[in-house]
Structure formats: C-alpha cells, structure tokens
Write an enzyme that holds these catalytic residues in place. Structure first.
Site, PDB file in Angstrom:
ATOM      1  CG  ASP A   1      41.478  34.799  45.032  1.00 48.75           C
ATOM      2  OD1 ASP A   1      40.333  34.673  45.480  1.00 48.75           O
ATOM      3  OD2 ASP A   1      42.023  33.918  44.319  1.00 48.75           O
ATOM      4  CG  ASP A   2      41.999  33.554  49.017  1.00 51.20           C
ATOM      5  OD1 ASP A   2      41.003  33.542  49.753  1.00 51.20           O
ATOM      6  OD2 ASP A   2      41.981  33.095  47.850  1.00 51.20           O
TER       7      ASP A   2
ATOM      8  CG  HIS B   1      37.634  34.210  48.749  1.00 52.80           C
ATOM      9  ND1 HIS B   1      36.552  33.441  48.408  1.00 52.80           N
ATOM     10  CD2 HIS B   1      38.313  34.435  47.597  1.00 52.80           C
ATOM     11  CE1 HIS B   1      36.571  33.193  47.108  1.00 52.80           C
ATOM     12  NE2 HIS B   1      37.631  33.796  46.586  1.00 52.80           N
TER      13      HIS B   1
ATOM     14  CD  GLU C   1      41.191  30.029  40.898  1.00 54.88           C
ATOM     15  OE1 GLU C   1      40.103  29.532  41.260  1.00 54.88           O
ATOM     16  OE2 GLU C   1      42.034  30.478  41.718  1.00 54.88           O
TER      17      GLU C   1
ATOM     18  CG  HIS D   1      37.839  37.647  43.303  1.00 55.65           C
ATOM     19  ND1 HIS D   1      37.906  36.922  42.124  1.00 55.65           N
ATOM     20  CD2 HIS D   1      38.029  36.739  44.285  1.00 55.65           C
ATOM     21  CE1 HIS D   1      38.118  35.646  42.393  1.00 55.65           C
ATOM     22  NE2 HIS D   1      38.221  35.515  43.707  1.00 55.65           N
TER      23      HIS D   1
ATOM     24  CG  HIS E   1      35.636  31.727  42.163  1.00 59.33           C
ATOM     25  ND1 HIS E   1      34.792  32.517  42.890  1.00 59.33           N
ATOM     26  CD2 HIS E   1      36.881  31.897  42.697  1.00 59.33           C
ATOM     27  CE1 HIS E   1      35.492  33.152  43.834  1.00 59.33           C
ATOM     28  NE2 HIS E   1      36.762  32.791  43.738  1.00 59.33           N
TER      29      HIS E   1
END
Ligand code: ADE
Ligand code: ZN
Length: 335
Positions: free
Chosen positions: A278-279, A19, A200, A17, A197
């Site tokens: 994630d980011d 991005h 969250e 996961h 997703h």
C-alpha cells in the site's frame, strides 16, 4: 532467520497494490524538499516519522498528500520510482503494478506529463537494469468530483500506452463508487482495465457497487466483503482477486491487532487474496514485511505463503505467456 522468514524472503512474488507517492521515505522527502527549496513544518526525519501516527484513513491521507508536495520535477518522480523498484526487487518482487495519483500533483500546477514521464523512465530502466517488470495504474481521487476525474482521464489519452488501467482511491466513507460510474465506463471504452479501492473503511455495499457498476477486474483491500456471505460467494465465483494490505490495515486501524487480520479466512473461503504494501514508507514495511507480519500472527503455513505468491501472479495484468514464465520460477517453492 527462521525457515519461514527465508521462504518469504526468497519466494518470487508480484506486488499489485502500492501507491508510488506512498513509497516516499522521509529521507528522500527531506532531500527533495531541499532540492526544490520547500520549507517543511518538520525539523528532522525523526520528527516527521513521529507524525506517522494514524487513527484512520483520513488522518493518514492528510499527511500523505502533504508529503507528496515535495514532488515537483520529472527527476523527483524518477528518483521516487527508482528507489521503490530497487527495494522491491531486493525482496524478490519480479513484477509490480504501481498506482499514482495525478490529481494530487496537477492540482499543485505540476504537468501530467512531468509525473508520467518521470515514473515511466524509472520503470523502463527497471525492466532493463533490475529485471523487474511493471504496469502503471492511474487512480482517480474519490473525494473529488466525477467531472474532475473526466478531466484527468482526458489528460491520460496521450499516455495511453504507458498506463494499463484506472483505479479509485482516497477517502472512502461518503464517496461511493457509484459516483464514478460514467468515468469508469468511458475509461473502459478507451481500453483501460479497471480496479477500485473498496471495503477498506467502507461497507460491503461499496464492494457490490465496484463489481456491478464499475465492472472491475480486482478489488483493492476488500476486507469488509467478509461481512456479506453472498458477496464472498460472488467474488469466489467470479474469481475477482483482492489486493490486501496487512500493515496498512493495522496502522489505519482497519484491524485492531494483526491476529484479527482476515487474510487467512479469505484464503480458506477460496478468495484470491494477495499481499501488498500500500504505502510502505508510512506503514513500516514493504511487501516482505507484510508477508512476515501475517505469517507470524496467523501461523501461515508455507502452503499458504505459496498460495499468496501464486495468487499475486494470477491476479496481475501480465500476458499469459509472461504469467507462465513467472509461475515456472515459482514452481520450485511449491510446498
Ligand atoms: N491512497 C493511498 N493509500 C490509500 C489507501 N490505503 N486507501 C485509500 N486511498 C489511498
Ligand atoms: Zn491503497
């Protein structure tokens, strides 16, 4: 370095996961802005970093989409992806499954092919030069319409061999998975695997929807599943993995402190939880920093860390032969 830190750093792992647009470090963002002659509203890397102060998912997404605006050419997407692969491999990530958001680029007039070709070139080179294996997953932006998602799916067809699956990301609240039922059905018919997703910021009900209406193989985040015992039982029974992102959850106030993070509870309940970044350029850490944060705050044992690393390979979309190869490498870390 403590022995837990050493263990986390050296254990082989997969990331499921991340991005690619969220790996855009401020330094590269400034470099690409200059290369493409784009005026930024920030004067320096430091000033930009100061803006990375989020109070929820939407406040992050606003800055994240703005940052992605510097990505224009195939070379930009290549450089972005290459920088992530080098970083991930240095953290003993042996396999990665990368999300990208084509609509955030095509809406600015960038060709779908420019995006995919740039990313793919880096992934191919990563396989050869870094020995890092990878898969690519396209995400539909859920704040846009299903019709827009269908248009994007159509653009994907010529690149089918380079994209293993489709996902669903962006603003969760008010955009239930049911909105994308038809496009996910079509994507499945085209042979794509599906993830989404859910849970969250959105409720457990959205997790039920991605299971029952989108028929996903994995759930991204899934934190709010824990509010519904029946749902937990369903996820455990159906062996649906969760790709959990601890530092993201902290920065976006999904949890108020890391001590409250649910990942240990998830393991205790028999859920196939995995650790992901994630980011990372926005949330202050790549996959190892995420492992370290939960290990320290939740007193994870080496057995827990081993389980999380094993889950990451088990939950990945690699073939069973490749999986056996990774699990063999993992075996000497068994606690
Ligand atoms: N896009 C990038 N990061 C995201 C996240 N954490 N949730 C939803 N959409 C995203
Ligand atoms: Zn995400």
């Amino acid at each position: 370095m403590t022995s837990t830190e050493k263990f986390i750093t050296s254990i082989p792992k997969a990331e499921l996961h991340v991005h690619i647009e969220g790996t855009l470090e401020p330094e590269l963002l400034f470099k690409l802005a200059e290369r493409n002659q784009i005026m930024l509203k920030y004067q320096s890397v430091e000033e930009l970093r100061k803006a990375y102060n989020f109070h929820n998912l939407q406040s992050f997404l606003d800055i994240y989409y703005e940052g992605a605006g510097v990505l224009q050419t195939e070379a930009d997407f290549y450089d972005l992806t290459w920088a992530y692969l080098e970083k991930a491999r240095s953290q003993n990530v042996l396999h990665t499954e990368i999300f990208f958001d084509p609509q955030s680029h095509t809406s600015r007039g960038i060709n779908f092919g420019t995006v995919v070709n740039g990313i793919k070139k880096a992934l191919d080179e990563g396989r050869q030069k870094l020995d890092i294996s990878s898969n690519l997953i396209l995400c539909f932006l859920r704040h846009l319409s299903e019709e827009e998602a269908f248009k994007t799916l159509k653009q994907t067809i010529p690149y089918k061999d380079s994209i293993i699956g489709v996902g669903l990301d962006s603003s969760e609240k008010g955009h239930p998975p049911s909105k994308f039922k038809n496009v996910f059905e079509e994507a499945k018919k085209e042979g794509f695997l599906t993830v989404a997703h859910a849970g969250e910021e959105g409720p457990a009900e959205y997790v039920w929807e991605v299971l029952n209406l989108l028929d996903v193989s994995r759930i991204d985040h899934g934190n709010n599943s824990l509010t519904d015992e029946k749902l937990v039982t369903e996820l455990v029974t159906r062996k649906i993995p969760l790709t959990v992102c601890p530092l993201s959850n902290l920065k976006l106030k999904v949890v108020t402190q890391m001590k409250d993070h649910p990942i240990k509870k998830m393991l205790e309940k028999g859920l196939i939880a995995t650790v992901n970044s994630d980011d990372p350029a926005y949330f202050g850490g790549y996959v190892n920093e995420n492992f370290l944060a939960v290990a320290q705050s939740l007193q994870l044992t080496k057995k827990d860390i081993y389980q999380l690393a094993k889950n990451s390979f088990d939950a990945s979309f690699i073939s069973s032969a490749e999986k056996q190869n990774f699990l063999y490498k993992l075996r000497k870390f068994e606690a």
